[in-house]
Motif scaffolding. Structure first.
Motif, PDB file in Angstrom:
ATOM      1  N   ARG A 105       1.249  -1.665  -0.114  1.00 31.54           N
ATOM      2  CA  ARG A 105       0.143   0.209  -0.492  1.00 31.54           C
ATOM      3  C   ARG A 105       1.136   1.025   0.335  1.00 31.54           C
ATOM      4  NH1 ARG A 105      -2.435  -1.431   3.958  1.00 31.54           N
ATOM      5  NH2 ARG A 105      -4.611  -2.580   3.216  1.00 31.54           N
ATOM      6  N   VAL A 106       2.369   1.464   0.674  1.00 33.46           N
ATOM      7  CA  VAL A 106       2.790   2.450   0.614  1.00 33.46           C
ATOM      8  C   VAL A 106       3.512   2.432  -0.064  1.00 33.46           C
ATOM      9  CG1 VAL A 106       5.242   2.969   2.397  1.00 33.46           C
ATOM     10  CG2 VAL A 106       3.108   1.837   3.441  1.00 33.46           C
ATOM     11  N   GLN A 107       3.477   1.874  -0.610  1.00 36.39           N
ATOM     12  CA  GLN A 107       4.530   1.773  -2.151  1.00 36.39           C
ATOM     13  C   GLN A 107       3.327   1.762  -3.144  1.00 36.39           C
ATOM     14  OE1 GLN A 107       5.584  -2.358  -4.084  1.00 36.39           O
ATOM     15  NE2 GLN A 107       7.784  -1.487  -4.490  1.00 36.39           N
TER      16      GLN A 107
ATOM     17  N   GLY B 264      -9.559  -6.756  -6.081  1.00 36.51           N
ATOM     18  CA  GLY B 264      -9.891  -5.487  -5.295  1.00 36.51           C
ATOM     19  C   GLY B 264      -8.715  -4.797  -5.372  1.00 36.51           C
ATOM     20  N   THR B 265      -9.085  -3.795  -4.170  1.00 37.04           N
ATOM     21  CA  THR B 265      -7.793  -3.012  -3.714  1.00 37.04           C
ATOM     22  C   THR B 265      -7.554  -2.777  -2.855  1.00 37.04           C
ATOM     23  OG1 THR B 265      -8.521  -0.077  -4.139  1.00 37.04           O
ATOM     24  CG2 THR B 265     -10.339  -1.316  -4.546  1.00 37.04           C
ATOM     25  N   LEU B 266      -6.363  -1.838  -2.895  1.00 43.29           N
ATOM     26  CA  LEU B 266      -4.836  -1.921  -1.513  1.00 43.29           C
ATOM     27  C   LEU B 266      -6.052  -0.303  -0.787  1.00 43.29           C
ATOM     28  CD1 LEU B 266      -1.997  -2.050  -2.449  1.00 43.29           C
ATOM     29  CD2 LEU B 266      -2.427  -3.471  -1.401  1.00 43.29           C
ATOM     30  N   ALA B 267      -6.838   0.226  -1.618  1.00 41.89           N
ATOM     31  CA  ALA B 267      -6.834   1.491  -0.620  1.00 41.89           C
ATOM     32  C   ALA B 267      -8.315   1.019   0.378  1.00 41.89           C
ATOM     33  CB  ALA B 267      -7.853   2.693  -2.059  1.00 41.89           C
TER      34      ALA B 267
ATOM     35  N   TRP C 215     -14.601   0.004   4.012  1.00 38.95           N
ATOM     36  CA  TRP C 215     -13.721   1.631   3.766  1.00 38.95           C
ATOM     37  C   TRP C 215     -12.592   1.858   3.403  1.00 38.95           C
ATOM     38  CZ3 TRP C 215     -14.347  -2.824   7.115  1.00 38.95           C
ATOM     39  CH2 TRP C 215     -13.044  -2.760   8.558  1.00 38.95           C
ATOM     40  N   THR C 216     -12.061   2.813   3.630  1.00 36.16           N
ATOM     41  CA  THR C 216     -10.996   3.161   3.353  1.00 36.16           C
ATOM     42  C   THR C 216     -10.576   2.915   4.008  1.00 36.16           C
ATOM     43  OG1 THR C 216     -12.498   5.025   2.456  1.00 36.16           O
ATOM     44  CG2 THR C 216      -9.936   5.746   2.302  1.00 36.16           C
ATOM     45  N   ALA C 217      -8.564   1.905   3.449  1.00 33.82           N
ATOM     46  CA  ALA C 217      -7.988   1.568   4.721  1.00 33.82           C
ATOM     47  C   ALA C 217      -6.562   2.409   4.819  1.00 33.82           C
ATOM     48  CB  ALA C 217      -6.989   0.412   3.494  1.00 33.82           C
ATOM     49  N   PRO C 218      -6.637   2.313   5.701  1.00 30.07           N
ATOM     50  CA  PRO C 218      -5.811   4.001   6.543  1.00 30.07           C
ATOM     51  C   PRO C 218      -4.630   3.020   5.695  1.00 30.07           C
ATOM     52  CG  PRO C 218      -6.094   1.630   8.388  1.00 30.07           C
ATOM     53  CD  PRO C 218      -7.634   1.208   6.783  1.00 30.07           C
ATOM     54  N   PRO C 219      -3.494   4.038   6.026  1.00 30.70           N
ATOM     55  CA  PRO C 219      -2.148   2.996   5.028  1.00 30.70           C
ATOM     56  C   PRO C 219      -1.302   1.884   5.742  1.00 30.70           C
ATOM     57  CG  PRO C 219      -1.215   5.661   6.039  1.00 30.70           C
ATOM     58  CD  PRO C 219      -2.967   5.271   6.469  1.00 30.70           C
ATOM     59  N   GLU C 220      -1.593   1.918   6.939  1.00 29.87           N
ATOM     60  CA  GLU C 220      -1.001   0.669   8.353  1.00 29.87           C
ATOM     61  C   GLU C 220      -2.871  -0.198   8.639  1.00 29.87           C
ATOM     62  OE1 GLU C 220       2.408   0.148   9.966  1.00 29.87           O
ATOM     63  OE2 GLU C 220       3.825   1.002   8.835  1.00 29.87           O
TER      64      GLU C 220
ATOM     65  N   THR D 114      -3.857  -2.958  11.310  1.00 30.74           N
ATOM     66  CA  THR D 114      -3.104  -3.956  12.226  1.00 30.74           C
ATOM     67  C   THR D 114      -4.307  -4.718  12.780  1.00 30.74           C
ATOM     68  OG1 THR D 114      -4.106  -2.513  13.910  1.00 30.74           O
ATOM     69  CG2 THR D 114      -2.260  -1.969  12.959  1.00 30.74           C
ATOM     70  N   VAL D 115      -3.848  -5.479  12.616  1.00 26.59           N
ATOM     71  CA  VAL D 115      -4.678  -6.631  13.720  1.00 26.59           C
ATOM     72  C   VAL D 115      -5.136  -6.371  14.208  1.00 26.59           C
ATOM     73  CG1 VAL D 115      -3.814  -9.093  14.235  1.00 26.59           C
ATOM     74  CG2 VAL D 115      -2.204  -8.256  13.324  1.00 26.59           C
ATOM     75  N   GLY D 116      -6.966  -6.841  14.572  1.00 22.90           N
ATOM     76  CA  GLY D 116      -7.799  -7.016  15.768  1.00 22.90           C
ATOM     77  C   GLY D 116      -8.785  -5.418  15.423  1.00 22.90           C
ATOM     78  N   GLU D 117      -8.127  -4.903  14.032  1.00 23.02           N
ATOM     79  CA  GLU D 117      -8.776  -3.119  14.233  1.00 23.02           C
ATOM     80  C   GLU D 117      -9.782  -3.846  14.062  1.00 23.02           C
ATOM     81  OE1 GLU D 117      -6.093  -1.218  11.102  1.00 23.02           O
ATOM     82  OE2 GLU D 117      -8.505  -0.398  10.547  1.00 23.02           O
TER      83      GLU D 117
END
Ligand code: OAD
Length: 231
Positions: free
Chosen positions: A57-59, A107-110, A121-126, A128-131
């Motif tokens: 996602r960062v890349q 699908g999409t990384l976003a 929903w829109t993914a945060p840049p990172e 985390t497990v259990g979000e």
């Protein structure tokens, strides 16, 4: 005017600096598909899977669209008929290059998806497990990407487009992953002219009427220019 359907794969984003999967130094040479791209892998080690997609996602967020993405957007704007872009890619470089209505079958990384209730929903840049899911609060957030063993998205819509396609082009895809690899056969059944644009012949190359081999940033703009010049 004929409807054009374009199927794209990782090769179209390679010159934007994003790795492909099956080339020599590709993602599947560095990671096991079973570990990072299956529901079972996510159940076993969600931190590993989130780590893999967080890095991608960062890349992807830093990558810029290239001349091939831009040429397809120009084709959408200037072709007198409909131009549908179906991509296996989870980056957003087609949209960044100006394309609209892109169908993201893998699908999409976003995006983030709740494995419990299906909310998106829109993914945060990172991630985390259990979000927790913002809709149902279950700790089941996952990347909104399609994994092996799961059904790709928007298949009914894609088959409807393929049933009426006049020109079908596959760009930068190795033709090894189904159902996308079989779209050319749907296009042939619809009577379409079929074109492969890839760095090298794909697994399905013999199915195509016309082939162009080379880097996408060269051969895609040339193909688009020829198509637009014809009309
Ligand atoms: P692959 O990595 O299998 O294939 C990439 C293709 O792009 C190869 O045929 C390369 O020769 C070609 N290529 C590389 N550089 C290029 C360039 N500069 N210009 C043009 N072509 C180039 O990627 P995909 O076919 O997209 O799915 O893979 C399909 C699916 O397999 C992916 O969506 C992903 C993966 O596993 C999932 O994760 C579900």
């Amino acid at each position: 005017m004929e409807k054009i359907v374009v199927l794209t794969g990782a090769g179209i984003s390679a010159e934007s600096g994003l790795g492909t999967f099956r080339d020599e130094d590709g993602l599947w040479a560095q990671h096991r598909i079973e570990d990072v791209a299956t529901p079972e892998g996510f159940a076993r080690d969600p931190a590993l899977v989130h780590g893999f997609y967080n890095a991608r996602r960062v890349q992807a967020a830093q990558a810029q669209p290239n001349a091939a993405h831009r040429a397809l957007a120009q084709l959408q704007r200037d072709w007198p008929g409909e131009v549908i872009i179906v991509t296996q890619n989870v980056d957003s470089l087609h949209e960044a290059g100006g394309a609209t209505g892109v169908i993201h079958m893998h699908g999409t990384l976003a995006g983030a998806l709740c494995a419990a209730c299906g909310h998106r929903w829109t993914a945060p840049p990172e991630m985390t497990v259990g979000e927790p899911c913002p809709a149902c609060n279950a700790p089941s957030a996952r990347p909104d990407v399609v994994w092996f063993g799961e059904m790709p998205y928007h298949m009914d819509q894609i088959y409807d487009h393929l049933a009426e396609v006049g020109i079908f082009a596959a760009i930068g895809t190795s033709g090894q992953v189904y159902p996308a690899a079989a779209f050319v056969h749907e296009a042939i059944a619809a009577g379409a002219q079929t074109v492969e644009l890839n760095l090298e012949p794909s697994a399905g190359v013999s199915s195509y009427d016309e082939t162009h081999f080379g880097p996408a940033t060269e051969i895609v703009p040339q193909w688009v220019d020829r198509l637009l010049g014809r009309h």
